[in-house]
Motif scaffolding. Structure first.
Motif, PDB file in Angstrom:
ATOM      1  N   SER A  43       0.836  -1.204   0.000  1.00 17.79           N
ATOM      2  CA  SER A  43       0.000   0.000   0.000  1.00 17.79           C
ATOM      3  C   SER A  43       0.867   1.248   0.000  1.00 17.79           C
ATOM      4  O   SER A  43       1.743   1.394   0.845  1.00 17.79           O
ATOM      5  N   LEU A  44       0.594   2.138  -0.960  1.00 18.35           N
ATOM      6  CA  LEU A  44       1.393   3.349  -1.120  1.00 18.35           C
ATOM      7  C   LEU A  44       0.540   4.600  -0.975  1.00 18.35           C
ATOM      8  O   LEU A  44      -0.649   4.596  -1.288  1.00 18.35           O
ATOM      9  N   ALA A  55      -0.384  -5.398 -10.632  1.00 16.87           N
ATOM     10  CA  ALA A  55      -1.824  -5.147 -10.577  1.00 16.87           C
ATOM     11  C   ALA A  55      -2.150  -4.433  -9.265  1.00 16.87           C
ATOM     12  O   ALA A  55      -1.399  -4.521  -8.299  1.00 16.87           O
ATOM     13  N   TYR A  56      -3.272  -3.746  -9.250  1.00 19.30           N
ATOM     14  CA  TYR A  56      -3.709  -3.036  -8.043  1.00 19.30           C
ATOM     15  C   TYR A  56      -5.186  -3.317  -7.801  1.00 19.30           C
ATOM     16  O   TYR A  56      -5.945  -3.579  -8.722  1.00 19.30           O
ATOM     17  N   VAL A  66      -3.062   3.813  -2.954  1.00 21.12           N
ATOM     18  CA  VAL A  66      -3.249   2.700  -3.877  1.00 21.12           C
ATOM     19  C   VAL A  66      -2.644   1.455  -3.242  1.00 21.12           C
ATOM     20  O   VAL A  66      -1.647   1.539  -2.525  1.00 21.12           O
ATOM     21  N   ASN A  67      -3.282   0.308  -3.472  1.00 14.30           N
ATOM     22  CA  ASN A  67      -2.745  -0.954  -2.973  1.00 14.30           C
ATOM     23  C   ASN A  67      -2.452  -1.865  -4.157  1.00 14.30           C
ATOM     24  O   ASN A  67      -3.333  -2.150  -4.979  1.00 14.30           O
ATOM     25  N   PHE A  68      -1.201  -2.306  -4.246  1.00 19.15           N
ATOM     26  CA  PHE A  68      -0.812  -3.261  -5.277  1.00 19.15           C
ATOM     27  C   PHE A  68      -0.966  -4.671  -4.719  1.00 19.15           C
ATOM     28  O   PHE A  68      -0.958  -4.880  -3.507  1.00 19.15           O
ATOM     29  N   THR A  69      -1.088  -5.641  -5.603  1.00 21.01           N
ATOM     30  CA  THR A  69      -1.323  -7.019  -5.168  1.00 21.01           C
ATOM     31  C   THR A  69      -0.060  -7.721  -4.691  1.00 21.01           C
ATOM     32  O   THR A  69      -0.142  -8.780  -4.085  1.00 21.01           O
ATOM     33  N   GLY A  82      -2.073  -3.524   3.111  1.00 23.19           N
ATOM     34  CA  GLY A  82      -2.782  -4.722   2.681  1.00 23.19           C
ATOM     35  C   GLY A  82      -4.263  -4.482   2.472  1.00 23.19           C
ATOM     36  O   GLY A  82      -4.888  -3.654   3.134  1.00 23.19           O
ATOM     37  N   ILE A  83      -4.832  -5.217   1.537  1.00 22.19           N
ATOM     38  CA  ILE A  83      -6.229  -5.006   1.156  1.00 22.19           C
ATOM     39  C   ILE A  83      -7.197  -5.337   2.288  1.00 22.19           C
ATOM     40  O   ILE A  83      -8.192  -4.636   2.474  1.00 22.19           O
TER      41      ILE A  83
END
Length: 194
Positions: free
Chosen positions: A51-52, A88-89, A109-112, A147-148
């Motif tokens: 997560s950025l 991917a995000y 934004v959160n990347f996978t 994290g998502i």
């Protein structure tokens, strides 16, 4: 100090890379401003960072334009045959000032995966924005919430005071990778409060 000369705050280079210089407060709020190309260093991403926080986004950027920027980045990374991972995000939040209807200048934004987050930082940190003539320079750093699952838990408990539910944080299922092959659905998080 000479008269008529406009003073602009510029961050001093961090003497110790483990610390980030404090930002000036104007009217009780932090202000991020950089008008030169010598941008200060941010903390390095930890090995599991997905997560950025993206700072210094041009105010005219919309969520759709940010998603297009992220899609283009992921598409380029995924077309790179050297990469052994999928870029991917699955989460984007671009806070909007509901009175002025422009963004607040930052997003999350959160990347996978962590490698995708690192590649995004390498591609955008310290660079100017595409699709804009703004002089703003992107600053990419680690978000506090990682994290998502943690993002979903955090956002579902929140009431968002914004212009409409179109300004809420969103997640994507399946995650967006810029290919356009999947019919990725967007789901809003949190509750819109007038």
């Amino acid at each position: 100090m000479s008269r008529g000369r406009k003073l602009i705050w510029r961050p001093k280079p961090a003497e110790n890379k483990a610390t980030i210089p404090k930002q000036p407060r104007v009217g009780g709020r932090k202000r991020w401003k950089n008008t030169s190309a010598d941008y200060h260093q941010t903390l390095p991403l930890e090995s599991e960072t997905t997560s950025l926080m993206i700072k210094n986004i041009p105010n005219k950027y919309t969520r759709e334009l940010l998603i297009l920027t992220l899609d283009n980045h992921c598409k380029n990374e995924n077309n790179n045959t050297e990469n052994e991972f999928i870029s991917a995000y699955d989460h984007v939040y671009l806070p909007i000032d509901f009175k002025s209807r422009v963004n607040a200048g930052f997003a999350f934004v959160n990347f996978t995966n962590a490698k995708a987050a690192v590649k995004f930082k390498e591609a955008f940190h310290g660079k100017r924005w595409a699709f804009s003539d703004s002089p703003k320079v992107a600053e990419i750093s680690r978000a506090k919430i990682q994290g998502i699952k943690a993002i979903i838990n955090h956002c579902q408990m929140m009431d968002f005071k914004c212009g409409s539910d179109e300004d809420l944080p969103v997640i994507f299922k399946p995650a967006r990778d810029g290919s356009g092959r999947f019919d990725s659905k967007m789901f809003k998080l949190g509750k819109f409060v007038k």
